[in-house]
Design an enzyme around this catalytic site. Structure first.
Site, PDB file in Angstrom:
ATOM      1  N   LYS A  85       0.866  -1.183   0.000  1.00 32.94           N
ATOM      2  CA  LYS A  85       0.000   0.000   0.000  1.00 32.94           C
ATOM      3  C   LYS A  85       0.903   1.235   0.000  1.00 32.94           C
ATOM      4  CE  LYS A  85      -4.184   1.847   2.093  1.00 32.94           C
ATOM      5  NZ  LYS A  85      -3.810   3.251   1.877  1.00 32.94           N
ATOM      6  N   VAL A  86       0.763   2.051  -1.019  1.00 29.64           N
ATOM      7  CA  VAL A  86       1.600   3.243  -1.171  1.00 29.64           C
ATOM      8  C   VAL A  86       1.014   4.370  -0.321  1.00 29.64           C
ATOM      9  CG1 VAL A  86       2.538   4.912  -2.803  1.00 29.64           C
ATOM     10  CG2 VAL A  86       2.266   2.510  -3.483  1.00 29.64           C
TER      11      VAL A  86
END
Length: 280
Positions: free
Chosen positions: A20-21
């Site tokens: 997850k950025v």
């Protein structure tokens, strides 16, 4: 397409998993060689990211996250990307393009070469996405693995990254929240004192003691407590009132709680604190 929350890390053969950025959602739209950038709430942010206004070989719509990297840690710096997003002055934007360069981390493709791809299975969209020639090093495709979500989460946790997203391999792209895409957040935890509450809407004021023992405000808890937790709080807090102003009632720092949050900000605040439990 928005994420539901999984109760914890999981593995599943019908899912792919990707890091997850830690940035903000960005839709990249190139129509007739003109590039426009939009947030998930459809706010135009084209002028904030001039380094991303480069063209692909055909009209295209991409979904991903715009992020900035902390040069010291190599991790995504959420505060840096929020600084980029909130800057409107042209000269300052140009300055920040060099000081805090943005990266577009792409995880989906919705339209390409005249075709609406949203009804294709995710794995087919991923194949098309990975075949693209990216216009510069400011663009990247988010990597993924199949099945091994718990293993990836362990690595993400050890690196101090935000979390993992699991997506069904056969999922179509739906413009709504869906259990086909699930996020697992790598929460941090902190113990805080509740030093007051908001009058007009729910919110508990949180503080921690500084080295001198004085309470230092660290944010407002707006999410997490159940109706029973709120009822228990109000049963005790009236005995602890020390004062009030137009917006808040202030309390002696006697009620302690554990909160989970994304991280501490550089200014020493809790980022998105969520109530976890009272400490008795």
């Amino acid at each position: 397409m928005l994420l539901e929350t999984a109760p914890g890390p999981f593995s599943h053969s019908e899912f792919i998993f990707e890091p997850k950025v830690d940035g903000h959602r960005l839709i990249y739209s190139q129509q007739a060689e003109k590039v426009r950038l939009f947030t998930r709430h459809n706010n135009d942010c084209t002028r904030q990211y001039p380094e991303l206004l480069l063209s692909f070989d055909s009209d295209i719509i991409l979904d991903g996250e715009v992020a900035c990297t902390d040069p010291e840690t190599g991790l995504n710096d959420f505060e840096a990307v929020m600084s980029r997003f909130s800057t409107k002055q042209a000269s300052k934007i140009t300055q920040l393009t060099h000081k805090l360069p943005a990266t577009f981390a792409i995880f989906d493709i919705l339209f390409y070469q005249g075709r609406d791809l949203r009804k294709l299975p995710l794995v087919e969209r991923k194949m098309i996405l990975h075949s693209l020639s990216l216009p510069s090093s400011n663009f990247g495709v988010v990597p993924h693995i199949e099945g091994a979500g718990e293993e990836l989460y362990t690595q993400i946790e050890a690196m101090g990254m935000e979390g993992v997203v699991g997506k069904r391999k056969d999922s179509q792209y739906l413009s709504r929240r869906s259990k086909d895409w699930l996020k697992v957040i790598n929460w941090s935890y902190a113990d805080v004192f509740i030093t007051g509450y908001k009058k007009s809407e729910f919110g508990w004021l949180a503080a921690v003691p500084d080295p001198t023992g004085k309470m230092r405000p660290v944010g407002i808890i707006e999410h997490g407590p159940s109706p029973k937790h709120k009822q228990a709080f109000h049963g005790v807090c009236q005995q602890l009132v020390t004062g009030e102003d137009k917006n808040h009632v202030y309390l002696e720092p006697r009620i302690q709680a554990r909160v989970k949050m994304r991280s501490w900000t550089k200014s020493g605040l809790l980022r998105i604190p969520v109530f976890d439990q009272f400490i008795v």
